[in-house]
Design a protein around this motif. Structure first.
Motif, PDB file in Angstrom:
ATOM      1  N   SER A 161       4.387  -3.996   2.775  1.00 20.30           N
ATOM      2  CA  SER A 161       5.280  -3.144   2.732  1.00 20.30           C
ATOM      3  C   SER A 161       4.710  -1.442   1.846  1.00 20.30           C
ATOM      4  CB  SER A 161       6.092  -3.385   1.120  1.00 20.30           C
ATOM      5  OG  SER A 161       6.637  -3.020   0.698  1.00 20.30           O
ATOM      6  N   ALA A 162       4.868  -0.384   2.287  1.00 20.77           N
ATOM      7  CA  ALA A 162       4.087   0.847   2.142  1.00 20.77           C
ATOM      8  C   ALA A 162       4.919   1.996   2.347  1.00 20.77           C
ATOM      9  CB  ALA A 162       3.036   1.459   3.804  1.00 20.77           C
ATOM     10  N   GLY A 163       4.180   3.200   1.589  1.00 24.65           N
ATOM     11  CA  GLY A 163       4.964   4.226   1.623  1.00 24.65           C
ATOM     12  C   GLY A 163       4.659   5.079   3.480  1.00 24.65           C
ATOM     13  N   LEU A 192       1.055  -1.655  -0.033  1.00 28.14           N
ATOM     14  CA  LEU A 192       0.120  -0.021  -0.410  1.00 28.14           C
ATOM     15  C   LEU A 192       0.559   1.113  -0.015  1.00 28.14           C
ATOM     16  CD1 LEU A 192      -2.304  -1.023   3.106  1.00 28.14           C
ATOM     17  CD2 LEU A 192      -3.293  -0.128   0.754  1.00 28.14           C
ATOM     18  N   ARG A 219       7.192  -1.640  -5.210  1.00 25.28           N
ATOM     19  CA  ARG A 219       5.638  -2.375  -5.420  1.00 25.28           C
ATOM     20  C   ARG A 219       5.422  -1.413  -6.690  1.00 25.28           C
ATOM     21  NH1 ARG A 219       6.051   0.956  -0.186  1.00 25.28           N
ATOM     22  NH2 ARG A 219       5.739   2.197  -0.948  1.00 25.28           N
ATOM     23  N   VAL A 274       9.085  -0.100   4.494  1.00 26.94           N
ATOM     24  CA  VAL A 274       8.206   1.263   5.185  1.00 26.94           C
ATOM     25  C   VAL A 274       8.797   2.959   4.469  1.00 26.94           C
ATOM     26  CG1 VAL A 274       6.477  -0.007   6.313  1.00 26.94           C
ATOM     27  CG2 VAL A 274       7.988   1.626   7.323  1.00 26.94           C
ATOM     28  N   TYR A 325      12.090  -0.412  -1.360  1.00 23.35           N
ATOM     29  CA  TYR A 325       9.977  -0.896  -1.631  1.00 23.35           C
ATOM     30  C   TYR A 325       9.017  -0.095  -2.344  1.00 23.35           C
ATOM     31  CZ  TYR A 325      12.219  -3.824   3.099  1.00 23.35           C
ATOM     32  OH  TYR A 325      12.974  -4.305   3.844  1.00 23.35           O
TER      33      TYR A 325
END
Lengths: 228, 209
Positions: free
Chosen positions: A123-125, A107, B27, A142, B23
């Motif tokens: 895994s995300a911002g 996300l 993504r 992240v 990451y």
């Protein structure tokens, strides 16, 4: 998706459908959809069971939602219970309640208040979690992660003492990121650029590049500065 | 020949990128999922990457990301058709410095159709150039390689292949196989080089794009 090409799906009361491609899906009450669903927008209230995967640009749901496959979403907001058997991929996810995601979670923005379990890799911002119970994530990678403990009232403290699942903490094996601001987190390894280890943390090993702050009420096994 | 691996930590130190960037790129599918190789080490599980490919890819992203958004870049990396349809003239190939002038002089003339190079033809030039540049081939062997690639082209059209160059008692030979392949040689054979279509394509794309 062409707006005129697909029909709407509407269920009110008790109903079911086979699945397919829709423009707008609206579920109220008890509903069961057997196959995979693709939709532009999705709103739901009540108890929703989806047998297959769900792909949707925008969704807003309340209640108890179970998805048998993966979930691919633009923006979503969910209040209540959410269970996803596959992975979750999307832009933005706001949760108020409990989520159980079996697969990986990718996300840009993830904001949650409640209880979260992610079986795979998160895994995300940016991630913001307000813990109301036990959150379990296998691994986190992240840009920015902020963990806060919610529900510090006497009642929840009592409940947390009796039922471990209600004790507000985050458990992860590895947490990696640029900016990590943690509270009540248990992890084997935390790696990042700027790290704040707050109250109630238990971390086996911290590797930081620029800055590390450790709260006196936290336990850190080993600290190491890496890089130049 | 095992491909060189690099650990995540080393990679970040070497390139100066952060965990977040890495990451984020994953993504956005700028870095393929199967490049993330999980391995057990004494400190627990660690992630490794194929070193050459990863460093090349990161350089490529860093050099392009100011001009393109990450989404556009991801589209370009995954969509190869735009680049495969390109035809270049001799002058363009020379200008963009796609292969060394020696390679171009020696092999360039042979496979031009109507004075333009197709993607496949350029790919073969890149392959020859790569091995010559590393000093692993003699010129005669390079002739053979170029010939082999050309002859077998219809058979491997649209498929992923790998090229093995091995030597036994000083005699070199080539093997072209569908990827991924596991080849076993007898003891006297020394595997000099192994290149995949993906690597070549990536190199060429970088130079064209």
């Amino acid at each position: 998706m062409d707006k005129d090409a697909a029909a709407d799906l509407q269920i009110a009361g008790i109903g079911g459908a086979a699945g397919g491609a829709y423009n707008h899906v609206s579920l109220e009450g008890l509903s069961r959809i057997n196959g995979p669903v693709t939709a532009r927008t999705f709103t739901g209230n009540g108890r929703m069971r989806l047998g297959g995967s769900l792909t949707v640009e925008q969704m807003e749901t309340n209640g108890d939602l179970k998805i048998g496959g993966g979930l691919r979403v633009g923006t979503m907001k969910h209040d209540g219970l959410l269970k996803v058997e596959g992975g979750l991929h999307g832009e933005s996810f706001t949760l108020n309640g409990m989520a159980d995601i079996k697969g990986d979670c990718e996300l840009e923005n993830f904001t949650a208040e409640g209880v979260v379990a992610i079986g795979g890799f998160l895994s995300a911002g940016s991630v913001e979690l307000v813990l109301q119970g036990q959150a379990k994530v296998k691994e986190i990678g992240v840009e920015s992660l902020v963990i806060r403990k919610g529900g510090s009232g006497a009642w929840s403290r009592l409940a947390g003492g009796m039922i471990p699942k209600l004790r507000a903490e985050l458990q992860a094996r590895v947490i990696e990121g640029d900016f990590l601001d943690l509270e009540y987190t248990e992890a084997e390894v935390v790696r990042g650029t700027v790290i704040i280890i707050g109250e109630g943390c238990r971390v086996g090993r911290v590797e930081y590049r620029d800055r590390l702050t450790v709260h006196p009420g936290a336990r850190v096994g080993m600290e190491e500065k890496i890089g130049g | 020949m095992e491909e060189d691996l690099i650990s995540k930590k080393e990679l970040l130190d070497l390139t100066g990128i952060s965990y977040g960037q890495l990451y984020r790129w994953k993504r956005k599918q700028l870095i393929p999922e199967n490049w993330f190789i999980r391995k057990s080490t004494f400190t627990g599980q660690e992630t490794f990457f194929p070193k050459e490919r990863m460093l090349g890819r990161i350089q490529h992203i860093l050099s392009k990301k100011d001009d393109l958004s990450l989404d556009e870049l991801a589209g370009k990396l995954s969509d190869m058709t735009w680049v495969q349809k390109q035809l270049l003239t001799l002058e363009e190939v020379r200008e963009r410095n796609i292969v060394s002038s020696i390679t171009l002089e020696r092999y360039g003339q042979r496979d031009r159709n109507e004075h333009k190079y197709s993607f496949d033809q350029l790919l073969h030039l890149v392959a020859v150039d790569l091995l010559l540049g590393k000093g692993e081939l003699s010129l005669e062997e390079a002739d053979l390689l170029h010939h082999t690639l050309n002859v077998n082209r219809p058979q491997f059209q649209g498929k992923r292949w790998e090229l093995f160059f091995a030597r036994k008692m000083g005699v070199g030979f080539f093997l072209q196989a569908l990827a991924p392949s596991e080849l076993v040689f007898d003891e006297g054979v020394r595997l000099i080089s192994r290149i995949t279509l993906d690597d070549l394509t990536e190199q060429l794309q970088g130079k064209l794009g």
